[in-house]
Scaffold this motif. Structure first.
Motif, PDB file in Angstrom:
ATOM      1  N   ILE A  35     -31.032 -37.695  45.733  1.00  0.00           N
ATOM      2  CA  ILE A  35     -30.591 -36.248  45.152  1.00  0.00           C
ATOM      3  C   ILE A  35     -29.634 -35.603  46.139  1.00  0.00           C
ATOM      4  N   PRO A  36     -28.566 -35.757  45.980  1.00  0.00           N
ATOM      5  CA  PRO A  36     -27.470 -34.991  47.070  1.00  0.00           C
ATOM      6  C   PRO A  36     -27.334 -33.355  47.034  1.00  0.00           C
ATOM      7  N   ASP A  37     -27.238 -32.791  48.005  1.00  0.00           N
ATOM      8  CA  ASP A  37     -27.040 -31.389  48.207  1.00  0.00           C
ATOM      9  C   ASP A  37     -26.010 -30.768  47.353  1.00  0.00           C
ATOM     10  N   LYS A  38     -26.191 -29.961  46.611  1.00  0.00           N
ATOM     11  CA  LYS A  38     -25.120 -29.206  45.595  1.00  0.00           C
ATOM     12  C   LYS A  38     -23.868 -29.018  46.437  1.00  0.00           C
ATOM     13  N   ALA A  39     -23.820 -29.111  47.521  1.00  0.00           N
ATOM     14  CA  ALA A  39     -22.371 -28.812  48.490  1.00  0.00           C
ATOM     15  C   ALA A  39     -21.512 -29.775  48.073  1.00  0.00           C
ATOM     16  N   ILE A  40     -22.118 -31.054  48.145  1.00  0.00           N
ATOM     17  CA  ILE A  40     -21.345 -32.234  47.685  1.00  0.00           C
ATOM     18  C   ILE A  40     -21.026 -32.590  46.307  1.00  0.00           C
ATOM     19  N   TRP A  41     -21.572 -31.906  45.343  1.00  0.00           N
ATOM     20  CA  TRP A  41     -21.471 -32.184  43.887  1.00  0.00           C
ATOM     21  C   TRP A  41     -19.952 -31.979  43.470  1.00  0.00           C
ATOM     22  N   PRO A  42     -19.296 -32.491  42.479  1.00  0.00           N
ATOM     23  CA  PRO A  42     -18.034 -32.192  41.890  1.00  0.00           C
ATOM     24  C   PRO A  42     -18.320 -30.638  41.579  1.00  0.00           C
ATOM     25  N   THR A  43     -17.308 -29.911  41.922  1.00  0.00           N
ATOM     26  CA  THR A  43     -17.012 -28.408  41.228  1.00  0.00           C
ATOM     27  C   THR A  43     -17.322 -28.533  39.754  1.00  0.00           C
ATOM     28  N   SER A  44     -17.397 -27.410  39.073  1.00  0.00           N
ATOM     29  CA  SER A  44     -17.209 -27.324  37.768  1.00  0.00           C
ATOM     30  C   SER A  44     -15.656 -27.534  37.449  1.00  0.00           C
ATOM     31  N   GLU A  45     -14.933 -26.911  37.958  1.00  0.00           N
ATOM     32  CA  GLU A  45     -13.175 -27.199  37.905  1.00  0.00           C
ATOM     33  C   GLU A  45     -13.056 -28.541  38.030  1.00  0.00           C
ATOM     34  N   GLN A  46     -13.567 -29.374  38.966  1.00  0.00           N
ATOM     35  CA  GLN A  46     -13.266 -30.730  39.169  1.00  0.00           C
ATOM     36  C   GLN A  46     -13.759 -31.415  37.752  1.00  0.00           C
ATOM     37  N   ALA A  47     -15.002 -31.040  37.661  1.00  0.00           N
ATOM     38  CA  ALA A  47     -15.460 -31.620  36.562  1.00  0.00           C
ATOM     39  C   ALA A  47     -14.795 -31.663  35.163  1.00  0.00           C
ATOM     40  N   LYS A  48     -14.210 -30.304  34.909  1.00  0.00           N
ATOM     41  CA  LYS A  48     -13.366 -30.196  33.867  1.00  0.00           C
ATOM     42  C   LYS A  48     -12.200 -30.794  33.746  1.00  0.00           C
ATOM     43  N   SER A  49     -11.502 -30.806  34.806  1.00  0.00           N
ATOM     44  CA  SER A  49     -10.271 -31.321  34.710  1.00  0.00           C
ATOM     45  C   SER A  49     -10.356 -32.922  34.837  1.00  0.00           C
ATOM     46  N   GLU A  50     -11.186 -33.551  35.293  1.00  0.00           N
ATOM     47  CA  GLU A  50     -11.601 -34.901  35.155  1.00  0.00           C
ATOM     48  C   GLU A  50     -12.130 -35.306  33.885  1.00  0.00           C
ATOM     49  N   LEU A  51     -13.005 -34.591  33.284  1.00  0.00           N
ATOM     50  CA  LEU A  51     -13.343 -35.039  31.777  1.00  0.00           C
ATOM     51  C   LEU A  51     -12.097 -34.956  30.923  1.00  0.00           C
ATOM     52  N   PHE A  52     -11.148 -33.938  31.274  1.00  0.00           N
ATOM     53  CA  PHE A  52      -9.941 -33.721  30.151  1.00  0.00           C
ATOM     54  C   PHE A  52      -9.108 -35.086  30.637  1.00  0.00           C
ATOM     55  N   ARG A  53      -9.179 -35.389  31.918  1.00  0.00           N
ATOM     56  CA  ARG A  53      -8.230 -36.605  32.204  1.00  0.00           C
ATOM     57  C   ARG A  53      -8.699 -37.976  31.482  1.00  0.00           C
ATOM     58  N   ILE A  54      -9.903 -38.158  31.785  1.00  0.00           N
ATOM     59  CA  ILE A  54     -10.677 -39.545  31.380  1.00  0.00           C
ATOM     60  C   ILE A  54     -10.669 -39.545  29.816  1.00  0.00           C
ATOM     61  N   SER A  55     -10.874 -38.463  29.191  1.00  0.00           N
ATOM     62  CA  SER A  55     -10.703 -38.379  27.881  1.00  0.00           C
ATOM     63  C   SER A  55      -9.435 -38.320  27.101  1.00  0.00           C
ATOM     64  N   LYS A  56      -8.507 -38.100  27.907  1.00  0.00           N
ATOM     65  CA  LYS A  56      -6.855 -38.023  27.514  1.00  0.00           C
ATOM     66  C   LYS A  56      -6.632 -36.737  26.503  1.00  0.00           C
ATOM     67  N   TRP A  57      -7.230 -35.631  26.735  1.00  0.00           N
ATOM     68  CA  TRP A  57      -7.183 -34.685  25.986  1.00  0.00           C
ATOM     69  C   TRP A  57      -6.189 -33.528  26.857  1.00  0.00           C
ATOM     70  N   ASP A  58      -5.448 -32.923  26.118  1.00  0.00           N
ATOM     71  CA  ASP A  58      -4.421 -31.875  26.692  1.00  0.00           C
ATOM     72  C   ASP A  58      -5.109 -30.627  27.371  1.00  0.00           C
ATOM     73  N   ILE A  59      -5.133 -30.655  28.568  1.00  0.00           N
ATOM     74  CA  ILE A  59      -5.896 -29.543  29.255  1.00  0.00           C
ATOM     75  C   ILE A  59      -5.055 -28.026  29.176  1.00  0.00           C
ATOM     76  N   SER A  60      -3.810 -28.428  28.979  1.00  0.00           N
ATOM     77  CA  SER A  60      -2.812 -27.167  28.676  1.00  0.00           C
ATOM     78  C   SER A  60      -2.847 -26.572  27.413  1.00  0.00           C
ATOM     79  N   LYS A  61      -3.391 -27.367  26.486  1.00  0.00           N
ATOM     80  CA  LYS A  61      -3.681 -27.012  24.909  1.00  0.00           C
ATOM     81  C   LYS A  61      -5.029 -26.355  24.896  1.00  0.00           C
TER      82      LYS A  61
END
Length: 117
Positions: A35-61
């Motif tokens: 169980i890693p320290d929260k300091a090394i978890w992906p940030t919410s912004e990283q998770a959001k951009s990566e979820l949009f990237r992998i799902s091929k959703w248009d983040i600008s839209k």
């Protein structure tokens, strides 16, 4: 063979399984480094951009009306982490939960898999 003998074998068998389980399985699941320290978890912004990237959703839209939060993570190995995400997507009503796997390091995580729960 009497009842006492069979009871002794059953109790011995139960103790043996418990001892093997507690020494092999439990430390693997509950180890402090899993169980890693929260300091090394992906940030919410990283998770959001990566979820949009992998799902091929248009983040600008759809990005402005959407939020993604990292709820919890567990280390898979030195360079991989599995996380549960909570997503409020602008075009979908309600909260969605996503299981994801990230690879990389704490400064830059890349999502390699995601599954809606």
């Amino acid at each position: 063979m009497g009842r006492g003998f069979l009871l002794g074998i059953a109790i011995g068998f139960g103790i043996g399984i418990y001892a093997a389980f507690s020494q092999v399985v439990l430390p693997t699941v509950n180890g402090p480094d899993r169980i890693p320290d929260k300091a090394i978890w992906p940030t919410s912004e990283q998770a959001k951009s990566e979820l949009f990237r992998i799902s091929k959703w248009d983040i600008s839209k759809h990005g402005d009306g959407s939020t993604v939060s990292v709820r919890r993570c567990i280390r898979i190995d030195e360079y991989s982490i599995a996380c549960e995400l909570s997503a409020h997507l602008g075009w979908i009503e309600g909260e969605k939960f996503v299981e994801s796997v990230f690879e990389g390091a704490s400064d830059r995580w890349t999502m390699v898999a995601a599954k809606n729960r």
